[in-house]
Design a protein around this motif. Structure first.
Motif, short mmCIF file in Angstrom:
data_model
loop_
_atom_site.label_atom_id
_atom_site.label_comp_id
_atom_site.label_asym_id
_atom_site.label_seq_id
_atom_site.Cartn_x
_atom_site.Cartn_y
_atom_site.Cartn_z
N TYR A 105 1.18 -1.31 0.04
CA TYR A 105 0.11 0.17 0.20
C TYR A 105 1.32 1.15 0.24
O TYR A 105 1.56 1.69 0.68
CB TYR A 105 -1.41 0.12 1.41
CG TYR A 105 -1.61 -1.06 1.07
CD1 TYR A 105 -2.73 -0.45 0.77
CD2 TYR A 105 -1.83 -2.18 1.75
CE1 TYR A 105 -4.28 -1.25 1.00
CE2 TYR A 105 -2.74 -2.96 1.75
CZ TYR A 105 -3.66 -2.88 1.27
OH TYR A 105 -5.76 -3.75 1.21
N GLY A 110 -3.14 5.65 0.00
CA GLY A 110 -4.20 4.41 0.74
C GLY A 110 -4.57 3.17 -0.05
O GLY A 110 -4.51 2.49 -0.16
N GLN A 111 -3.93 3.29 -1.44
CA GLN A 111 -4.43 2.64 -2.57
C GLN A 111 -3.36 1.84 -3.18
O GLN A 111 -1.96 1.41 -2.95
CB GLN A 111 -3.96 3.53 -4.27
CG GLN A 111 -5.21 4.37 -3.61
CD GLN A 111 -6.52 3.66 -3.71
OE1 GLN A 111 -6.75 3.15 -4.16
NE2 GLN A 111 -7.65 4.41 -3.21
N LYS A 417 -6.39 9.30 7.78
CA LYS A 417 -6.97 8.03 6.98
C LYS A 417 -7.38 6.67 7.49
O LYS A 417 -6.60 5.77 7.75
CB LYS A 417 -5.68 8.04 6.25
CG LYS A 417 -4.78 7.29 6.40
CD LYS A 417 -4.33 7.24 5.02
CE LYS A 417 -3.09 8.41 4.28
NZ LYS A 417 -2.16 8.59 5.20
N THR A 418 -8.14 6.04 6.75
CA THR A 418 -8.93 4.59 7.05
C THR A 418 -8.73 3.89 5.70
O THR A 418 -9.29 4.99 4.33
CB THR A 418 -10.11 4.62 7.00
OG1 THR A 418 -10.22 5.22 8.67
CG2 THR A 418 -10.99 3.05 7.31
N ILE A 419 -7.59 3.08 5.44
CA ILE A 419 -8.06 2.43 4.60
C ILE A 419 -8.36 0.93 4.37
O ILE A 419 -8.52 -0.22 5.17
CB ILE A 419 -6.50 2.21 4.45
CG1 ILE A 419 -5.37 2.75 3.70
CG2 ILE A 419 -6.20 0.90 2.49
CD1 ILE A 419 -4.49 2.30 3.83
#
Length: 1010
Positions: A105, A110-111, A417-419
């Motif tokens: 990641y 976050g990708q 951030k949330t993944i």
């Protein structure tokens, strides 16, 4: 054309190589002969096929005589990995395990930027029987661009994750449970291997605890296997036994090797590994291990929620004596009420982080024992990892039990951030519901999203299968996210049903909670309206106990409704009532129209209990299944139009309209399927299934439909999808799906790659709680699990220097992006609000971002770019409107265009006036004192203003006979040069001051504060 599906085993996709379209059923006799012939030709292969146990998310099913495998893909991970993520050396990426693969990641986006998948040539021929999932991974201590992974298939793999290349595979022959590496030992690692035996209890029965052995393994291959894809280690040395190991690690200096498992910690000196382990006893079963980054002690968590700091790595440890058990001095930290899942030290060693089932991150200050909390992180915490970035603020990465990741900033202790892709299994922290419990499942046409159950039973999530993104979550029922009270699990509110209207403007949900001795049960029917501007669901109406405490069996919207006035909602319950709900409008005092739902009618048919209700495709009829009857109602008046009975089916579980005209209706029993012609008022055909029929779905455009069948007694999880037409009871085609389904919903037609009459698409939830999409020619986004890609040059974020971090970027640095609004601001799509600005400045001063990142977007909300003359000049005289000022006319000169500032207009200062201002500046500030003219007596200048008084002069309100000294300058002196500046007017010495203004005289202005 066959549908293109992801064939990666991790994602779970069908491996059907044949045509996924309609396949006619073969003759059973000829099929059986062909099957026997195949068994005679390749008995070994056939036995393997028969013995395989396909599970949701796998690809082991093959076509059988009863039909071809339908194209399918799993949208969720099979499970959430408990292996800690690993950050790259610079902290730009982190790597996580996903069964046999490693996903990489990008921290910035976050990708998933790359995936490491082992090729088939690296898989050993001899199976260990434990599977092939990855159990441990660490960065190479000698090469920061290499990754070591260990898996249950008995292999250690060395990866170059930058180029996504598998460099080496070492086969140890036994399942690898844990792996540890240290820079002190080059080309060597220590591993914990399972002996494939279990610990025996007092009754000599095997338990779940593995008997393991810890070995020192060389990564140098033998000469015989050096050129083979799977190599053998040149040297392995046994260190000692360990029971059910849950952690294996080196001390920071590399002087000690520690393994923990069951009730013991196993300690060995690396200088004398042949001496074996010294056993240190723990009163409770250990669950995790972490070493202090600089000092020689370690921490463990146990099943009681205690954290122990072990200060025993010293000369008091017996040397050369294996199998010795002793107690060690420890310090105990206790807050968790349930087992500690993961612990980690911060980089400076001053704090210890811990997490577990409570979904709370605890930060322990070691030298004082004080603690801080980050509650409600979303799901139980499985792993805790620290970001290794050296240029940014330290962050904590939490791996949650629902397969999502959450970043927490160390300075503010707030969620970042949330993944997440699809959050899985709402039964992780609660008892998994039985297969007969309903689950919320629907498709929303406006947003092209699926309504799915989320990681908590009271929450649903919106997922877009076309873009493969998690859109949002919706908390249907507010719940306290506490895990358990003592050892008894608290029963949360559970969302059981969700259905969306054809227009996509309304959604109905049903959430329930079973009653206990202390309180009665809860049943809530909630109606949600779709807010197109905010793209979210908004609660409109809540109906408490729509059918009392009885179970609600059906919730269904009327299709093809022209507007809200014609929209109806039908509900049935085990109380025997059939209720119709409609929308009512009312006008508020402010003149606004409000819509809400009310009950329109309630009917009952004899003493029968309704089990299902369905609508004709045009919404003109409502069919309700009541025991042996199917009653057709006029939905507007709820008048009975027709009653259908059929002796072939004693109990009708559900009835479904077939074809757009609504002429046919299919009655479903436990194993019977009957097609009724409403025009001829007769049964057309009857189909008897050898298995249980679970669902029926009609095609929206033609006279075909699909019936789903399953054998609940079979040990093989499999579902049959049989297609029928209204002309014959013989199926037109048959397909198999290698899992059982607890819920199915049709997908919108636009998700199909074609509009062929026989094309179907469905979304389902398996008994293992995987979410799958299956059908004919499905249009789906590419999976994020694919072939590995290099990381060089991609997804990199430019880093600021220390000077730029303090003072911001220079005016000539990155000119192309000078006016680019930061993504954190532009992504919101709305203007800055006061609350948003306040949130920014809640950060400590030393963690504040550079002012350049705040100033430009903030000023961009107030100032507009100047319109060039080529694009169109603005008239010289323009009325400017402002809330505080009256309209003012601008006196233009020389055709100068005004500057737009917010909603006001300002004149442009021309070159001539600017030269005059420069001369004033030079004369006033740069001229030497000796060259100034002799001052002449004048009226005193008080605080920068001339004032004339007929009597005595006064300074700041105090009378004075002499010329006072004001602000360090003698009163009456003039600081202006003798030479007058062109195009300027000197102030007069009259009592009333006049000043030339660019605004026309006679217009009203604000009173000056001076």
């Amino acid at each position: 054309m066959p549908v293109a599906v992801d064939r990666t085993p991790d994602m779970g996709a069908s491996n059907d190589t044949g045509n996924v379209g309609d396949t006619s059923l073969q003759d059973p006799i000829s099929t059986e002969k062909a099957k026997n012939a195949r068994l005679q030709r390749s008995p070994k292969k056939s036995r393997d096929v028969v013995e395989q146990q396909p599970i949701a998310g796998s690809s082991t099913e093959v076509a059988r005589e009863d039909g071809s495998v339908w194209a399918w893909r799993s949208l969720t991970e099979s499970s959430a990995s408990k292996v800690k993520p690993v950050f790259t050396k610079d902290g730009s990426y982190f790597m996580t395990c996903s069964r046999v693969n490693v996903k990489i990641y990008s921290v910035a986006t976050g990708q998933v930027v790359s995936t490491l998948s082992p090729p088939s040539t690296s898989k050993p021929a001899v199976k260990t029987g434990y599977g092939d999932a990855i159990t441990s991974m660490v960065l190479s201590p000698h090469n920061p661009f290499q990754l070591f992974t260990a898996s249950l298939d008995g292999c250690i793999r060395v990866w170059d994750f930058v180029d996504a290349v598998l460099l080496q595979t070492i086969d140890l022959g036994l399942p690898v449970l844990h792996l540890a590496a240290h820079e002190k030992f080059k080309n060597e690692v220590c591993v914990a291997l399972s002996n494939k035996t279990k610990k025996l209890n007092v009754h000599r029965n095997p338990t779940k605890e593995d008997n393991a052995v810890v070995k020192r393994v060389s990564l140098t291959p033998t000469n015989a296997t050096a050129r083979e894809p799977i190599q053998q280690s040149a040297e392995t040395r046994r260190i000692g036994k360990a029971r059910a190991p849950v952690g294996l690690a080196f001390s920071p200096s590399g002087s000690w090797l520690v393994a923990v498992g069951a009730h013991k910690a196993y300690v060995a000196r690396t200088t004398n590994l042949s001496a074996g382990f010294t056993k240190l006893v723990s009163p409770d079963k250990l669950t995790c291990l972490a070493f202090h980054p600089t000092e020689e002690y370690f921490a463990t968590g146990d099943t009681r929620g205690l954290i122990r700091l072990w200060y025993c790595l010293n000369d008091n440890i017996p040397s050369g004596v294996s199998g010795v058990e002793k107690r060690a001095p420890t310090t105990t930290l206790h807050w968790h009420a349930h087992p500690v899942s993961s612990i980690a030290f911060t980089a400076n060693g001053a704090y210890l982080l811990s997490g577990g089932e409570e979904a709370v991150l605890v930060i322990w200050q070691l030298h004082t024992g004080k603690k801080e909390f980050v509650p409600r992180v979303g799901a139980p915490i499985s792993t805790v990892t620290l970001s290794t970035s050296t240029s940014n603020e330290e962050e904590y990465l939490l791996g949650l039990a629902d397969a999502s990741f959450v970043f927490i900033k160390s300075g503010t202790l707030r969620l970042g951030k949330t993944i997440a892709r699809v959050k899985i299994d709402p039964a992780i922290s609660h008892g998994r519901p039985s297969p007969f419990v309903r689950v919320p499942l629907a498709a929303h046409s406006i947003s092209s999203t699926l309504v799915l159950p989320s990681s908590h039973p009271s929450t649903i999530q919106l997922f877009s299968p076309i873009t493969s993104k998690l859109v949002s979550e919706l908390e249907v029922s507010s719940s306290n996210r506490i895990s358990r009270r003592d050892e008894k699990t608290l029963e949360p509110c559970r969302v059981e049903v969700s259905t969306v209207s054809d227009s996509g403007e309304w959604m109905a949900t049903l959430d329930t909670r079973e009653g206990e001795d202390s309180f009665r049960g809860e049943v809530y029917l909630k109606l949600w309206s779709w807010d197109r501007k905010a793209s979210q669901w908004v609660l409109n109406t809540r109906i408490d106990r729509p059918h009392g405490l009885s179970k609600v069996t059906t919730i269904s919207f009327r299709p093809k409704s022209r507007d809200d006035s014609a929209l109806l909602l039908a509900t049935t319950g085990e109380d025997g009532l059939i209720k119709m709900w409609g929308v009512r409008n009312s006008t508020t005092k402010a003149g606004e129209t409000e819509s809400f739902w009310v009950a329109r009618s309630t009917v009952r048919y004899r003493s029968e209990v309704p089990s299902h209700a369905s609508w004709a495709q045009d919404g003109s009829l409502l069919a309700v299944s009541l025991g042996p009857y199917v009653v057709l109602y006029d939905p507007s008046t709820m008048v009975v139009l027709k009653i259908l009975t059929c002796p072939e089916c004693n109990v009708v579980q559900s009835a479904h309209f077939i074809s757009r005209s609504g002429r046919y209706i299919a009655l479903k029993g436990l194993k019977d399927l009957i097609l009724w012609d409403l025009v001829c008022d007769s049964v057309i055909w009857h189909y008897r299934s050898p298995w249980m029929i679970t669902h029926i779905f009609s095609h929206p455009y033609d006279n075909s439909f699909v019936a789903f069948e399953t054998d609940p007694k079979s040990s093989r999880p499999k579902t049959h999808a049989v297609k029928f037409s209204t002309t014959s009871s013989l199926p037109t085609s048959s397909h198999t799906i290698p899992f059982r389904l607890r819920g199915i919903s049709p997908c919108p037609a636009k998700w199909l790659m074609s509009n062929e009459p026989s094309s179907f698409a469905f979304v389902g939830i398996t008994h293992d709680w995987n979410i799958v999409i299956f059908g004919d020619q499905i249009r789906l986004a590419d999976s994020d699990v694919g072939e590995g890609k290099g990381l060089v040059g991609g997804h990199m974020v430019p880093k600021l220097t220390l000077f730029q971090d303090i003072f911001g970027k220079g005016a000539f640095a990155d000119v192309s992006n000078r006016y680019t609004v930061p993504s954190a601001v532009s992504s919101s799509g709305v203007q800055w609000k006061g609350k948003q600005v306040e949130e920014v400045f809640k950060t400590p001063a030393y963690l504040m971002p550079p002012l350049s990142t705040l100033f430009d977007p903030l000023m961009g909300e107030f100032l507009r770019l100047r319109v060039s003359e080529e694009e169109g000049d603005v008239e010289g005289d323009t009325d400017a409107e402002d809330e505080g000022d009256v309209s003012m006319e601008i006196e233009g000169e020389g055709g100068d265009a005004p500057i737009v500032v917010g909603n006001r207009l300002e004149r442009i200062v021309d070159d001539k006036e600017m030269v005059g201002m420069i001369e004033v500046f030079k004369s006033y500030c740069l001229q030497p004192a000796s060259s100034q003219p002799t001052p002449a007596p004048a009226t005193p200048k008080l605080n920068g203003y001339h004032k004339h008084s007929p009597g005595k002069s006064s300074v700041n309100g105090v009378p004075s006979a002499a010329a006072p000294k004001v602000n360090g300058t003698l009163s009456g002196t003039s600081t202006f040069p003798a030479k007058a500046i062109e195009n300027t007017v000197a102030e007069s010495q009259t009592p009333e001051r006049t000043r030339i203004s660019p605004v026309k005289a006679g217009q009203k202005r604000k009173k000056s504060l001076g």
